[in-house]
Design a protein around this motif. Structure first.
Motif, PDB file in Angstrom:
ATOM      1  N   ARG A  37      -8.436 153.324 -97.036  1.00 20.77           N
ATOM      2  CA  ARG A  37      -8.193 153.923 -98.346  1.00 20.77           C
ATOM      3  C   ARG A  37      -7.137 155.019 -98.286  1.00 20.77           C
ATOM      4  N   ILE A  38      -7.128 155.774 -97.172  1.00 23.22           N
ATOM      5  CA  ILE A  38      -6.187 156.899 -97.088  1.00 23.22           C
ATOM      6  C   ILE A  38      -4.874 156.522 -96.405  1.00 23.22           C
ATOM      7  N   THR A  39      -4.825 155.352 -95.787  1.00 23.99           N
ATOM      8  CA  THR A  39      -3.580 154.871 -95.177  1.00 23.99           C
ATOM      9  C   THR A  39      -3.155 153.603 -95.913  1.00 23.99           C
ATOM     10  N   VAL A  40      -2.501 153.814 -97.043  1.00 25.47           N
ATOM     11  CA  VAL A  40      -2.188 152.703 -97.944  1.00 25.47           C
ATOM     12  C   VAL A  40      -0.925 151.978 -97.492  1.00 25.47           C
ATOM     13  N   THR A  41      -1.110 150.725 -97.130  1.00 28.04           N
ATOM     14  CA  THR A  41      -0.006 149.803 -96.856  1.00 28.04           C
ATOM     15  C   THR A  41      -0.426 148.450 -97.429  1.00 28.04           C
ATOM     16  N   PRO A  42       0.523 147.548 -97.661  1.00 25.64           N
ATOM     17  CA  PRO A  42       0.157 146.231 -98.212  1.00 25.64           C
ATOM     18  C   PRO A  42      -0.898 145.513 -97.385  1.00 25.64           C
ATOM     19  N   ILE A  43      -0.753 145.516 -96.065  1.00 25.87           N
ATOM     20  CA  ILE A  43      -1.722 144.819 -95.215  1.00 25.87           C
ATOM     21  C   ILE A  43      -3.072 145.528 -95.231  1.00 25.87           C
ATOM     22  N   ASN A  44      -3.039 146.867 -95.290  1.00 28.76           N
ATOM     23  CA  ASN A  44      -4.292 147.631 -95.342  1.00 28.76           C
ATOM     24  C   ASN A  44      -5.050 147.370 -96.641  1.00 28.76           C
ATOM     25  N   GLN A  45      -4.312 147.181 -97.733  1.00 27.90           N
ATOM     26  CA  GLN A  45      -4.959 146.888 -99.008  1.00 27.90           C
ATOM     27  C   GLN A  45      -5.686 145.542 -98.967  1.00 27.90           C
ATOM     28  N   ILE A  46      -5.083 144.566 -98.312  1.00 25.45           N
ATOM     29  CA  ILE A  46      -5.724 143.254 -98.168  1.00 25.45           C
ATOM     30  C   ILE A  46      -6.983 143.374 -97.314  1.00 25.45           C
ATOM     31  N   ILE A  47      -6.858 144.096 -96.193  1.00 25.94           N
ATOM     32  CA  ILE A  47      -8.011 144.278 -95.308  1.00 25.94           C
ATOM     33  C   ILE A  47      -9.113 145.049 -96.029  1.00 25.94           C
ATOM     34  N   PHE A  48      -8.698 146.027 -96.860  1.00 22.96           N
ATOM     35  CA  PHE A  48      -9.665 146.819 -97.623  1.00 22.96           C
ATOM     36  C   PHE A  48     -10.506 145.927 -98.531  1.00 22.96           C
ATOM     37  N   VAL A  49      -9.859 145.006 -99.237  1.00 26.63           N
ATOM     38  CA  VAL A  49     -10.565 144.087-100.134  1.00 26.63           C
ATOM     39  C   VAL A  49     -11.512 143.184 -99.333  1.00 26.63           C
ATOM     40  N   VAL A  50     -11.025 142.695 -98.184  1.00 25.33           N
ATOM     41  CA  VAL A  50     -11.860 141.837 -97.334  1.00 25.33           C
ATOM     42  C   VAL A  50     -13.097 142.593 -96.872  1.00 25.33           C
ATOM     43  N   LEU A  51     -12.919 143.844 -96.454  1.00 22.34           N
ATOM     44  CA  LEU A  51     -14.058 144.641 -95.991  1.00 22.34           C
ATOM     45  C   LEU A  51     -15.025 144.965 -97.127  1.00 22.34           C
ATOM     46  N   LEU A  52     -14.490 145.148 -98.335  1.00 26.38           N
ATOM     47  CA  LEU A  52     -15.366 145.371 -99.485  1.00 26.38           C
ATOM     48  C   LEU A  52     -16.267 144.160 -99.723  1.00 26.38           C
ATOM     49  N   VAL A  53     -15.672 142.973 -99.617  1.00 28.14           N
ATOM     50  CA  VAL A  53     -16.451 141.740 -99.787  1.00 28.14           C
ATOM     51  C   VAL A  53     -17.506 141.632 -98.686  1.00 28.14           C
ATOM     52  N   LEU A  54     -17.101 141.946 -97.446  1.00 26.46           N
ATOM     53  CA  LEU A  54     -18.049 141.902 -96.336  1.00 26.46           C
ATOM     54  C   LEU A  54     -19.183 142.920 -96.526  1.00 26.46           C
ATOM     55  N   THR A  55     -18.851 144.082 -97.082  1.00 25.55           N
ATOM     56  CA  THR A  55     -19.866 145.099 -97.356  1.00 25.55           C
ATOM     57  C   THR A  55     -20.866 144.609 -98.384  1.00 25.55           C
ATOM     58  N   LEU A  56     -20.366 143.917 -99.422  1.00 26.50           N
ATOM     59  CA  LEU A  56     -21.256 143.352-100.437  1.00 26.50           C
ATOM     60  C   LEU A  56     -22.173 142.291 -99.826  1.00 26.50           C
ATOM     61  N   ILE A  57     -21.594 141.421 -98.998  1.00 21.91           N
ATOM     62  CA  ILE A  57     -22.396 140.374 -98.335  1.00 21.91           C
ATOM     63  C   ILE A  57     -23.445 141.000 -97.427  1.00 21.91           C
ATOM     64  N   TRP A  58     -23.040 142.026 -96.679  1.00 22.20           N
ATOM     65  CA  TRP A  58     -23.981 142.701 -95.784  1.00 22.20           C
ATOM     66  C   TRP A  58     -25.095 143.384 -96.572  1.00 22.20           C
ATOM     67  N   THR A  59     -24.760 143.930 -97.742  1.00 31.21           N
ATOM     68  CA  THR A  59     -25.767 144.565 -98.588  1.00 31.21           C
ATOM     69  C   THR A  59     -26.801 143.549 -99.048  1.00 31.21           C
ATOM     70  N   MET A  60     -26.332 142.379 -99.496  1.00 36.07           N
ATOM     71  CA  MET A  60     -27.263 141.336 -99.935  1.00 36.07           C
ATOM     72  C   MET A  60     -28.151 140.869 -98.792  1.00 36.07           C
ATOM     73  N   LEU A  61     -27.543 140.700 -97.612  1.00 40.75           N
ATOM     74  CA  LEU A  61     -28.308 140.268 -96.444  1.00 40.75           C
ATOM     75  C   LEU A  61     -29.325 141.335 -96.037  1.00 40.75           C
ATOM     76  N   SER A  62     -28.912 142.592 -96.067  1.00 40.84           N
ATOM     77  CA  SER A  62     -29.797 143.695 -95.670  1.00 40.84           C
ATOM     78  C   SER A  62     -30.995 143.811 -96.602  1.00 40.84           C
ATOM     79  N   ILE A  63     -30.758 143.669 -97.900  1.00 38.71           N
ATOM     80  CA  ILE A  63     -31.861 143.736 -98.864  1.00 38.71           C
ATOM     81  C   ILE A  63     -32.882 142.647 -98.572  1.00 38.71           C
ATOM     82  N   ASN A  64     -32.398 141.424 -98.349  1.00 33.93           N
ATOM     83  CA  ASN A  64     -33.311 140.320 -98.036  1.00 33.93           C
ATOM     84  C   ASN A  64     -34.100 140.592 -96.756  1.00 33.93           C
ATOM     85  N   MET A  65     -33.421 141.116 -95.735  1.00 32.76           N
ATOM     86  CA  MET A  65     -34.113 141.410 -94.479  1.00 32.76           C
ATOM     87  C   MET A  65     -35.218 142.434 -94.685  1.00 32.76           C
TER      88      MET A  65
END
Length: 245
Positions: free
Chosen positions: A119-147
């Motif tokens: 978030r604090i080191t903004v570059t085009p590639i970092n923005q893509i990785i940021f979105v990917v990690l956000l999606v992974l965080t959402l998936i991990w949240t859903m998995l964690s709740i179920n666990m």
């Protein structure tokens, strides 16, 4: 008239019981989270304190398990012994619960550190990785709740718990997304009211989530368990067949 009066008294009695059960369970949840609440109240709200927050949250795993166990029993049986049920859920499979919760916290810690850096080191590639990690965080949240929900009711090996949680993340997608929506609404309400809102209504949140998760828990009980001896407090069951085993 007398029958109507008795009916009204029955409703009032039941409502009073529910209020008592929910409030007392909430008090126990707050008491067993005293360490985190202390850090939350005394530390300056800053991302630099995320490590301390994570450490203070480690004892919260069994408290969440006790809360989920109590509210699931209330939803399922419409009866609750708050003290006995909360602390049974708290201490049941204590070692496994600590292990699961520590893994959940560790992965969240890594994800949040990475998200903050991107978030604090903004570059085009970092923005893509940021979105990917956000999606992974959402998936991990859903998995964690179920666990956490499954672990509060049943005892599985860690690898089987992860497999079941991932399986139901997609098989029961409506319920999984429903739990995420519940947490989102609570987070929104917290933003516009107070950070302590979750503490005050934790039992109510848990009860709604367990009500939403009834289909998943019933399906697990019907399809993936060997019936074993049970007692008045709860049940410990072994896996029969877990997806991917």
């Amino acid at each position: 008239m007398e029958q109507k009066k008795e009916f009204g008294q029955g409703i009032l009695f039941t409502f009073s019981n529910y209020i008592y059960w929910i409030l007392l369970t909430n008090i126990y949840f707050v008491a067993t989270n005293a360490l985190f609440i202390f850090f939350f109240m005394t530390l300056t709200p800053s991302f630099s304190n995320i490590g301390l927050y994570a450490l203070a949250l480690i004892p919260s795993g069994p408290a969440i398990s006790g809360l989920f166990y109590s509210m699931e029993k209330l939803v399922r049986t419409k009866e609750l012994s708050p003290t006995a049920d909360f602390f049974y859920g708290y201490r049941s499979n204590l070692k496994g619960t600590f292990f699961i919760w520590t893994i959940i916290l560790a992965i969240y810690f890594v994800l949040l550190i990475d998200l903050q850096y991107l978030r604090i080191t903004v570059t085009p590639i970092n923005q893509i990785i940021f979105v990917v990690l956000l999606v992974l965080t959402l998936i991990w949240t859903m998995l964690s709740i179920n666990m956490l929900i499954i672990n509060s009711r049943f005892t599985f090996r860690i690898r089987d718990l992860v497999k079941l949680s991932a399986y139901y993340q997609f098989i029961k997608l409506k319920e999984t997304l429903g739990n995420i929506l519940i947490l989102f609404l609570v987070a929104f309400a917290t933003v516009i009211t107070t950070d302590f809102l979750v503490v005050f209504i934790a039992s109510l949140i848990a009860m709604i989530m367990m009500f939403n998760s009834r289909a998943m828990l019933n399906h697990i009980e019907s399809n993936f368990l060997k019936k074993s001896s049970s007692n008045n407090e709860g049940e410990t069951c072994n896996t029969q067949h877990v997806p991917g085993s």
